[in-house]
Enzyme design. Structure first.
Site, mmCIF file in Angstrom:
data_model
loop_
_atom_site.group_PDB
_atom_site.id
_atom_site.type_symbol
_atom_site.label_atom_id
_atom_site.label_comp_id
_atom_site.label_asym_id
_atom_site.label_seq_id
_atom_site.Cartn_x
_atom_site.Cartn_y
_atom_site.Cartn_z
ATOM 1 N N SER A 37 0.864 -1.190 0.000
ATOM 2 C CA SER A 37 0.000 0.000 0.000
ATOM 3 C C SER A 37 0.889 1.224 0.000
ATOM 4 O O SER A 37 2.042 1.179 0.466
ATOM 5 C CB SER A 37 -0.881 -0.005 1.253
ATOM 6 O OG SER A 37 -1.521 1.243 1.433
ATOM 7 N N TYR B 268 -3.047 -1.755 10.211
ATOM 8 C CA TYR B 268 -3.000 -1.997 8.763
ATOM 9 C C TYR B 268 -1.706 -1.439 8.175
ATOM 10 O O TYR B 268 -1.014 -2.128 7.407
ATOM 11 C CB TYR B 268 -4.208 -1.336 8.102
ATOM 12 C CG TYR B 268 -4.239 -1.484 6.603
ATOM 13 C CD1 TYR B 268 -4.757 -2.634 6.012
ATOM 14 C CD2 TYR B 268 -3.740 -0.489 5.770
ATOM 15 C CE1 TYR B 268 -4.781 -2.779 4.628
ATOM 16 C CE2 TYR B 268 -3.763 -0.619 4.391
ATOM 17 C CZ TYR B 268 -4.288 -1.762 3.832
ATOM 18 O OH TYR B 268 -4.297 -1.902 2.457
#
Length: 239
Positions: free
Chosen positions: A134, A147
């Site tokens: 990400s 996350y």
């Protein structure tokens, strides 16, 4: 990498970015197996001529099912795409299990699959591992601490194994999506990249043998980070 005739495994391939990656790999001539937790979504993918493996990658049983499903096949492309968010709150111990679930799915499972399937990949003339991290692996946002930590960990792991495998037939690619319009980001405001467009950049990166695919606005984040990591962190921490 020539995709036609290659066997690919896409985890989390029945929805979101993973589904789009699977569709585009198939369109390029690859044979594709997808994993997922939803029987209904897997059935829909089977109807489109995908191989399917049911399994929750946050559990050892789920990981075992995925490994067993491809160990005896000529797997040439492993796409570690499956990921979940976390509802972890710093001052609430009851959210620690949510954090652990996120860590098991986003970090432990890709590491385990890379390790257990490496011999299968090495047996092919040409192979690749794609770890989907990400933009938040570059600089975290406060609202997604667990996350972000899992994606930063996977980014570090990917960079390390790329060096370890540099003289092998297995190419190691990191794909860094921005905020993408998926079920995970439903309800979040702001501009989002479509799953189709994000997948297109990732598949193009696989075909052109890139080591890193910065999708959409992650290109801008990488540029800022290259100039001033501190500025990138200040921007993203409140994102």
């Amino acid at each position: 990498m020539e995709l036609r005739g290659k066997l690919a495994l896409v985890t989390g391939g029945s929805d979101g970015i993973g589904r789009e990656i699977a569709l585009q790999l198939q369109a390029a001539g690859a044979d594709v197996i997808v994993t997922g937790r939803s029987a209904e979504k897997l059935q829909a993918m089977a109807g489109l001529d995908f191989g399917t493996i049911a399994g929750d990658l946050s559990t050892p049983t789920g990981v075992d099912a995925v490994v067993a499903g491809v160990t005896d096949k000529p797997l040439a492309l492993l796409v570690n795409n499956a990921g979940v968010g976390s509802e972890y709150e710093l001052d609430k111990a009851e959210t620690l299990e949510n954090a652990a679930h996120c860590i098991r799915t986003n970090l432990d499972a890709p590491i385990t699959l890379c390790t257990r399937l490496l011999s299968v990949l090495r047996a092919q003339p040409e192979a690749a591992i794609v770890n989907v991290t990400s933009g938040l692996a570059i600089a975290p946002r406060a609202g997604g601490s667990i996350y972000c930590a899992t994606k930063a960990g996977l980014r570090s792991y990917t960079q390390a194994i790329r060096h370890l495998l540099k003289d092998s037939n297995v190419r190691v690619i990191e794909a860094l999506p921005p905020v993408v319009a998926t079920n995970m980001t439903a309800g979040r405001g702001g501009k989002k990249m479509s799953a189709h467009d994000c997948a297109a950049e990732i598949v193009h990166g696989i075909r052109t043998e890139k080591s890193e695919v910065n999708a959409g606005m992650v290109k801008v984040l990488q540029l800022v980070n290259s100039i001033s990591p501190a500025l990138a962190r200040r921007i993203m921490i409140r994102f």
